[in-house]
Design an enzyme around this catalytic site. Sequence first.
Site, PDB file in Angstrom:
ATOM      1  N   ASP A   4       0.856  -1.190   0.000  1.00  0.00           N
ATOM      2  CA  ASP A   4       0.000   0.000   0.000  1.00  0.00           C
ATOM      3  C   ASP A   4       0.892   1.239   0.000  1.00  0.00           C
ATOM      4  OD1 ASP A   4      -2.207   1.728   0.370  1.00  0.00           O
ATOM      5  OD2 ASP A   4      -3.232   0.216   1.580  1.00  0.00           O
ATOM      6  N   ASP A  38      -2.705   4.797  -2.624  1.00  0.00           N
ATOM      7  CA  ASP A  38      -3.654   5.530  -1.786  1.00  0.00           C
ATOM      8  C   ASP A  38      -3.982   6.901  -2.396  1.00  0.00           C
ATOM      9  OD1 ASP A  38      -4.888   5.542   1.023  1.00  0.00           O
ATOM     10  OD2 ASP A  38      -3.796   7.443   1.036  1.00  0.00           O
ATOM     11  N   GLU A  70      -6.307   4.134  -5.938  1.00  0.00           N
ATOM     12  CA  GLU A  70      -7.533   4.529  -5.235  1.00  0.00           C
ATOM     13  C   GLU A  70      -7.921   5.914  -5.749  1.00  0.00           C
ATOM     14  OE1 GLU A  70      -9.331   5.163  -0.761  1.00  0.00           O
ATOM     15  OE2 GLU A  70      -7.415   5.990  -1.324  1.00  0.00           O
ATOM     16  N   HIS A 116     -11.297  -1.323   4.114  1.00  0.00           N
ATOM     17  CA  HIS A 116     -11.173  -0.861   5.496  1.00  0.00           C
ATOM     18  C   HIS A 116     -11.809   0.512   5.717  1.00  0.00           C
ATOM     19  CE1 HIS A 116      -8.114   0.984   3.129  1.00  0.00           C
ATOM     20  NE2 HIS A 116      -7.903   1.880   4.079  1.00  0.00           N
ATOM     21  N   ASP A 117     -12.353   1.124   4.663  1.00  0.00           N
ATOM     22  CA  ASP A 117     -12.958   2.453   4.787  1.00  0.00           C
ATOM     23  C   ASP A 117     -14.472   2.421   4.683  1.00  0.00           C
ATOM     24  OD1 ASP A 117     -10.481   3.735   4.983  1.00  0.00           O
ATOM     25  OD2 ASP A 117     -10.308   3.954   2.809  1.00  0.00           O
TER      26      ASP A 117
END
Length: 609
Positions: free
Chosen positions: A112, A222, A282, A356-357
Site C-alpha cells: 500500500d 492511496d 484509489e 477498510h474504509d
Amino acid sequence: MTSQNPQQQLAYATPQWWKEAIVYQVYPSSFQSHPGATTGWGSIKGITARLDYLKALGADVVWSSPFFKSPQADMGYDIADYKDIDSRYGTLEDVDALISELHKRDMKLVVDLVVNHTSNQHEWFLQSRSSKDNPKRDWYIWRKPKRSGGEDSPPEPPNNWAQILGEANSAWTFDEKTDEYYLSLFTPEQPDLNWENPEVRAAVWDVMHFWLRRGASGFRLDVINLISKVPGYPEAEIFLDPRDHKYQPALKYFVNGPKLHDYLREMHREVLSKYDTITVGEMPGVSDEDEILRTVGANAGELRMIFIFDLVDIDKPTVRMALKPWDLREMKAVVARWQRVMIERNGWNSVFIENHDNPRSVSRYTDDSDEYRRVGAKLLALMQTTLGGTLFVYQGEELGMRNVPKTWDIDEEYRDVETINYWNKVKKIYADDPEKLHHGRTVIEMKARDHARTPMQWDASPNAGFCDPDVKPWMRVNDDYKVVNAEAQMKGDSETSGGSSGDDLTVWQFWQQSIRRRKEHAAAFVYGDFEELAPDHPNVFAYLRTSAAGDEKWLVVLNYFGRQVEWYIPQHLIVEEWVCGSYGRGPVRKPLKGIVPLKPWEGVLARCV
Ligand code: NOJ
C-alpha cells in the site's frame, strides 16, 4: 524485470495474470496476531501464518494496508518511513519472509503506497518544517496565513478547504515556528507532499523501486488522484450549512487535478514499465468515463486499474459521514455502466464492495439479521465473482462478517479518527438537539470505518483466535464471533443462528466454490461480455456473462429484496441448468422456462445454451 512491448495493442480481453488474480486485502492491525505477542495488534508473522488459509480460499495476491513505520494517527496511512516496518507489525525481515512464503505458494504481495502525504513525523517533513530555507521546504505545500484583521491579527488558513477526515477543521495546519500553514488534506498529522517538485517524485520512484526489488509485485496507490492540486488554491463553494461549517469540502480543486496524468505517466515510465506489476489506484470522487480511461485504458500507460467509488458511495450525499437513501435500480445502473464501459472502450476495472474504509457489505446492501445474513453474504459473493474486472475480497467478507452491534458505546469502542472527529463535531454543534444527536449516532452505526476494522474472527475461542486469550485486542472483537468464524465455516458447521437451513454451504464455502468457478470459466466471468436483463426490475439484478467464443453463457439472477419475488426468463434464453445459489448446496431446483420464484435475498446461477 520484464517490460511490455510498447507497440503491442492491448484490449479488454487480452489475458493477463493480474486480471484473473483474486486479491485479498489484509488490514494488518486486525488480521492475525502471533503467539506470544502482547500488543493486541496483528502482525506480519500473523499474515504469514495464515497464507494456507488464503490459498485455500483461492486468493492469489495479498494486499496489506500499510505496515510501515508510523505514529498511527490514521492507522498507518501516515507513514514515517517508507523503507522500514512499524515495530508493532514486525521487521523488514518478517516482510521478506512473508514474500518468500507467498512465492512458495505461487502468490504475490501488493504494497500500500501512501504518497499523497506522509506522516508529520517523516524525516522529510521534519526537515521541511525546520526552517523556510531548508532544502526540503518545498517538498510540502506551505502558504502564508491570511490576516484579515491586519498584520498583527491572528493567523487564518489560506483558504476555506475542510479537512477530509474531520470537516469541522481546516485542511491547513498552522506551524508557529515558521509562521506558515501547511496543507494537510486528511488530518494535521498527514501533510500533503508537493508533487510539483521533481525531487519529491524522484523520491517516490525510489521507494517504489525499493519494494519491487524486494519482491513486491505491485501497489495499491492511496488517494493517488489527489496528488495534483489546482494552482492558486481557490476558495471552495459552499456545500455544507455555513452556520455550522466554517470550512467546505474542496474536492473539485484536488480530485484528478491538472497534472495527474503527467505524474502517472512519469511513474509508469520511470518505474512500472520496468516490472511486471499489478497496480490499483484509489481514486475517490471521479466518475467521468473519459477521465478514468485516461488512467485505465488498455494502452494508457498509467495504472492497470483503479477503485471507482460509485458503488460504495451510493449512500453518500456530499460527505462520507452522512446518509442518502438509494435503491437497487441505482446500484444496478452503476454496476452495469462500468461493466459496459470497460468492455466497449478497452479499459480495465476492479470489482469490490468492501475495504477498510467502508461498513460491512452484508449490513449495507442486504440484511445482516441472523435469519438472512448468510444468504445475503452469498448473494453478494455470487455477484462479485461473476462480474468482469479484477476481484478484491476484504478480510472477513468471505465469512459474511457484519457491522458492530448498535449497543456498542461510541466513546468506548470506536477507534477511527474520522469517527471520533465526526462524533465530537456532532456532540459540539448539536449538544441540545436530541434528534440531531440521534441522527449522528445512526450515521456512525451505518457508515463508520470501524465496522470493517474489528479483529478477524478465526474461531470460537476467546478473542476469536485473533490474539492470545489473555491479551486485550486493540479493538473489540465483534460479539458474534462464536457463530461467525472461519473455523466453523471451513468445516461447514451449520451456524446455530446463521439463518436458512443447516444443509447450506457456509458463506466461506460458497466464496471458495465461486472463486474456483470464476477461475475455471475466466473466459466468461473475467473476460466475457456483460448484458443486463430487465434493468427496470425494482428488486432483481439479472445479467448474462458470455465468452467471446460464444461457447459459454451464464445467467446470474440476484434477488436484492427481503421477500419472495418472481422473475421471468426471457423467451430467447435457453437455460440448461441452475448450477448453484445462495440457498442449498448444489444444483438448484428452479423452472428452466417462464417464471422463476426467488426466495428473500436469493441469488442463483444458471448455465445457458
Ligand atoms: C484512503 C485510505 O484508504 C484511508 O484509510 C485513509 O484514511 C486515507 N486514504 C488517507 O490516507
